[in-house]
Design a protein around this motif. Structure first.
Motif, PDB file in Angstrom:
ATOM      1  N   GLU A  22       0.854  -1.182   0.000  1.00  0.00           N
ATOM      2  CA  GLU A  22       0.000   0.000   0.000  1.00  0.00           C
ATOM      3  C   GLU A  22       0.887   1.228   0.000  1.00  0.00           C
ATOM      4  OE1 GLU A  22      -4.121  -0.925   2.494  1.00  0.00           O
ATOM      5  OE2 GLU A  22      -2.706   0.563   3.210  1.00  0.00           O
ATOM      6  N   VAL A  23       0.471   2.289  -0.680  1.00  0.00           N
ATOM      7  CA  VAL A  23       1.222   3.540  -0.660  1.00  0.00           C
ATOM      8  C   VAL A  23       0.288   4.679  -0.279  1.00  0.00           C
ATOM      9  CG1 VAL A  23       2.935   2.755  -2.323  1.00  0.00           C
ATOM     10  CG2 VAL A  23       0.888   3.892  -3.154  1.00  0.00           C
ATOM     11  N   HIS A  24       0.811   5.594   0.541  1.00  0.00           N
ATOM     12  CA  HIS A  24       0.033   6.726   1.037  1.00  0.00           C
ATOM     13  C   HIS A  24       0.891   7.988   0.947  1.00  0.00           C
ATOM     14  CE1 HIS A  24      -3.152   4.170   2.919  1.00  0.00           C
ATOM     15  NE2 HIS A  24      -2.151   3.303   2.945  1.00  0.00           N
ATOM     16  N   PRO A  25       0.405   9.032   0.263  1.00  0.00           N
ATOM     17  CA  PRO A  25       1.217  10.239   0.076  1.00  0.00           C
ATOM     18  C   PRO A  25       1.222  11.135   1.309  1.00  0.00           C
ATOM     19  CG  PRO A  25      -0.911  10.530  -0.965  1.00  0.00           C
ATOM     20  CD  PRO A  25      -0.885   9.112  -0.453  1.00  0.00           C
ATOM     21  N   PHE A  26       2.312  11.886   1.456  1.00  0.00           N
ATOM     22  CA  PHE A  26       2.389  12.906   2.502  1.00  0.00           C
ATOM     23  C   PHE A  26       3.441  13.929   2.112  1.00  0.00           C
ATOM     24  CE2 PHE A  26       5.570   9.785   3.694  1.00  0.00           C
ATOM     25  CZ  PHE A  26       6.612  10.503   4.268  1.00  0.00           C
ATOM     26  N   GLN A  27       3.416  15.069   2.790  1.00  0.00           N
ATOM     27  CA  GLN A  27       4.458  16.071   2.623  1.00  0.00           C
ATOM     28  C   GLN A  27       5.566  15.820   3.645  1.00  0.00           C
ATOM     29  OE1 GLN A  27       3.333  20.211   2.580  1.00  0.00           O
ATOM     30  NE2 GLN A  27       1.348  19.784   1.622  1.00  0.00           N
ATOM     31  N   VAL A  28       6.799  15.947   3.212  1.00  0.00           N
ATOM     32  CA  VAL A  28       7.930  15.756   4.113  1.00  0.00           C
ATOM     33  C   VAL A  28       7.824  16.676   5.328  1.00  0.00           C
ATOM     34  CG1 VAL A  28      10.421  16.151   4.321  1.00  0.00           C
ATOM     35  CG2 VAL A  28       9.524  14.833   2.398  1.00  0.00           C
ATOM     36  N   GLY A  29       7.308  17.870   5.132  1.00  0.00           N
ATOM     37  CA  GLY A  29       7.189  18.820   6.236  1.00  0.00           C
ATOM     38  C   GLY A  29       6.287  18.343   7.354  1.00  0.00           C
ATOM     39  N   TRP A  30       5.255  17.566   7.022  1.00  0.00           N
ATOM     40  CA  TRP A  30       4.386  17.040   8.071  1.00  0.00           C
ATOM     41  C   TRP A  30       5.172  16.109   8.998  1.00  0.00           C
ATOM     42  CZ3 TRP A  30       0.054  14.957   4.320  1.00  0.00           C
ATOM     43  CH2 TRP A  30      -0.509  16.042   3.629  1.00  0.00           C
ATOM     44  N   TYR A  31       6.008  15.298   8.404  1.00  0.00           N
ATOM     45  CA  TYR A  31       6.855  14.368   9.167  1.00  0.00           C
ATOM     46  C   TYR A  31       7.885  15.131   9.985  1.00  0.00           C
ATOM     47  CZ  TYR A  31      10.519  10.739   9.696  1.00  0.00           C
ATOM     48  OH  TYR A  31      11.488   9.881  10.182  1.00  0.00           O
ATOM     49  N   ASN A  32       8.581  16.069   9.340  1.00  0.00           N
ATOM     50  CA  ASN A  32       9.641  16.809  10.030  1.00  0.00           C
ATOM     51  C   ASN A  32       9.109  17.630  11.195  1.00  0.00           C
ATOM     52  OD1 ASN A  32      11.573  15.781   8.323  1.00  0.00           O
ATOM     53  ND2 ASN A  32      11.749  17.623   7.064  1.00  0.00           N
ATOM     54  N   ALA A  33       7.876  18.111  11.100  1.00  0.00           N
ATOM     55  CA  ALA A  33       7.313  18.962  12.137  1.00  0.00           C
ATOM     56  C   ALA A  33       7.176  18.237  13.475  1.00  0.00           C
ATOM     57  CB  ALA A  33       5.952  19.499  11.699  1.00  0.00           C
ATOM     58  N   LEU A  34       7.155  16.915  13.445  1.00  0.00           N
ATOM     59  CA  LEU A  34       6.967  16.139  14.673  1.00  0.00           C
ATOM     60  C   LEU A  34       8.268  15.649  15.291  1.00  0.00           C
ATOM     61  CD1 LEU A  34       3.899  13.925  13.673  1.00  0.00           C
ATOM     62  CD2 LEU A  34       3.905  16.097  14.907  1.00  0.00           C
ATOM     63  N   LEU A  35       9.396  15.942  14.624  1.00  0.00           N
ATOM     64  CA  LEU A  35      10.649  15.324  15.037  1.00  0.00           C
ATOM     65  C   LEU A  35      11.734  16.354  15.299  1.00  0.00           C
ATOM     66  CD1 LEU A  35      10.687  12.468  12.384  1.00  0.00           C
ATOM     67  CD2 LEU A  35      10.100  12.260  14.796  1.00  0.00           C
ATOM     68  N   PRO A  36      12.689  16.018  16.183  1.00  0.00           N
ATOM     69  CA  PRO A  36      13.851  16.891  16.381  1.00  0.00           C
ATOM     70  C   PRO A  36      14.730  16.885  15.139  1.00  0.00           C
ATOM     71  CG  PRO A  36      14.123  14.842  17.594  1.00  0.00           C
ATOM     72  CD  PRO A  36      12.717  14.831  17.064  1.00  0.00           C
ATOM     73  N   PRO A  37      15.598  17.877  14.979  1.00  0.00           N
ATOM     74  CA  PRO A  37      16.398  18.006  13.753  1.00  0.00           C
ATOM     75  C   PRO A  37      17.167  16.753  13.364  1.00  0.00           C
ATOM     76  CG  PRO A  37      16.562  20.011  15.042  1.00  0.00           C
ATOM     77  CD  PRO A  37      15.800  19.024  15.890  1.00  0.00           C
ATOM     78  N   ALA A  38      17.679  16.008  14.322  1.00  0.00           N
ATOM     79  CA  ALA A  38      18.496  14.836  13.997  1.00  0.00           C
ATOM     80  C   ALA A  38      17.719  13.771  13.236  1.00  0.00           C
ATOM     81  CB  ALA A  38      19.076  14.236  15.276  1.00  0.00           C
ATOM     82  N   PHE A  39      16.405  13.776  13.333  1.00  0.00           N
ATOM     83  CA  PHE A  39      15.586  12.748  12.695  1.00  0.00           C
ATOM     84  C   PHE A  39      14.812  13.261  11.490  1.00  0.00           C
ATOM     85  CE2 PHE A  39      16.365  11.150  16.910  1.00  0.00           C
ATOM     86  CZ  PHE A  39      16.586   9.787  16.709  1.00  0.00           C
ATOM     87  N   GLN A  40      14.969  14.539  11.154  1.00  0.00           N
ATOM     88  CA  GLN A  40      14.221  15.100  10.041  1.00  0.00           C
ATOM     89  C   GLN A  40      14.830  14.682   8.705  1.00  0.00           C
ATOM     90  OE1 GLN A  40      13.936  19.336  10.663  1.00  0.00           O
ATOM     91  NE2 GLN A  40      12.799  19.110  12.578  1.00  0.00           N
ATOM     92  N   LEU A  41      13.995  14.657   7.685  1.00  0.00           N
ATOM     93  CA  LEU A  41      14.448  14.362   6.329  1.00  0.00           C
ATOM     94  C   LEU A  41      14.963  15.639   5.688  1.00  0.00           C
ATOM     95  CD1 LEU A  41      11.471  12.076   5.233  1.00  0.00           C
ATOM     96  CD2 LEU A  41      13.752  11.354   5.999  1.00  0.00           C
ATOM     97  N   PRO A  42      16.117  15.613   5.032  1.00  0.00           N
ATOM     98  CA  PRO A  42      16.754  16.837   4.525  1.00  0.00           C
ATOM     99  C   PRO A  42      16.186  17.277   3.176  1.00  0.00           C
ATOM    100  CG  PRO A  42      18.168  14.967   4.087  1.00  0.00           C
ATOM    101  CD  PRO A  42      16.976  14.424   4.863  1.00  0.00           C
TER     102      PRO A  42
END
Length: 277
Positions: A22-42
């Protein structure tokens, strides 16, 4: 979304969904907003990404054909190799588009996960990530409690395999989709986390919602087998019918302590759960 983005999504789904993904779309920013910098996608916040899940059908539609047609590397998990193969095929099917992918098992040299897979599944609306802070009255004291994602159709009978990233493709107008809250009551959430953390061997936490499909007995046996023995087991299963009355033994999974990122749990969870499911 613009026609190019719609076409990219169609081609990604066409490449993966017939094989039990299954595939589900999202914006990278939604993911990064929940995480500290070390775990964010660049990548820029509006970058298009897809979280990829495997359903129970993946075992027969993807893994078994992969075993019959590919030369496996004996020191790597067969399912991980199968997932990487399909991600690589996706790249070949979209040669004009830059595609990056991160699997749930990818690590940095310091052993920090490159992806917090359950967070990605939650922000994409694919599966609700139930955590300790979702329970108002915490009954566990100083015990470590790992969170767990629940799928609205498969319950716990699925796995998060990774994310597909499309650098340069931005979707600022993509609307966020909240994951279905399958376990809305406090009592239900406590029971789920209790079952997942302390009674994982009986598989019952996966049935917190009535699933449309569960793992077959073959899959249960496979995911209950230590990684070093899985390839041999799969070869046996191809020739020998499984006895459904034989009890299954589950081995503890190698995990990551959830406390190392504060309140955020890493994808390899600090609780014994069926390996690689």
């Amino acid at each position: 979304m613009e026609s190019r983005v719609v076409e990219l999504e169609r081609r990604i789904r066409t490449a993966l969904e017939p094989f039990g993904f299954e595939v589900h779309p999202f914006q990278v920013g939604w993911y990064n907003a929940l995480l500290p910098p070390a775990f964010q996608l660049p990548l820029p916040g509006p970058t298009l990404a897809f979280v990829v899940l495997s359903t129970p059908a993946m075992f027969d539609r993807a893994l078994k054909p992969f075993l019959q047609s590919a030369h496996l590397q004996p020191l790597k998990d067969p399912v991980d190799q199968c997932v990487a193969y399909h991600f690589t095929q996706l790249q070949k099917n979209l040669p004009e588009q830059k595609i990056d992918f991160i699997t749930d098992y990818d690590m940095h040299p310091n052993r920090r996960p490159k992806l917090l897979a359950q967070t990605a599944a939650h922000v994409a609306g694919a599966a609700y990530y139930y955590r300790r802070q979702d329970v108002g009255s915490d009954p566990w004291g100083n015990k470590k409690i790992a969170g767990v994602c629940i799928h609205p159709r498969y319950g716990g009978w699925f796995a998060i395999r990774g994310v597909v990233l499309l650098p340069g493709v931005e979707v600022p107008d993509l609307p966020p989709l909240a994951p279905p809250d399958c376990v809305p009551t406090q009592e239900g959430r406590i029971a789920l986390l209790e079952s997942f953390n302390f009674h994982w061997k009986d598989w019952t936490y996966r049935d917190v919602v009535v699933p449309v499909e569960r793992y077959s007995e073959e899959q249960k046996t496979y995911f209950s087998t230590p990684p070093a023995q899985r390839l041999h087991l799969l070869r046996l299963l191809q020739d020998t019918p499984l006895d459904p009355h034989k009890p299954l033994e589950v081995q503890p999974k190698e995990t990551v302590d959830p406390n190392w990122v504060g309140h955020l749990v890493a994808p390899r969870i600090f609780a014994p759960v069926p390996q690689g499911t």
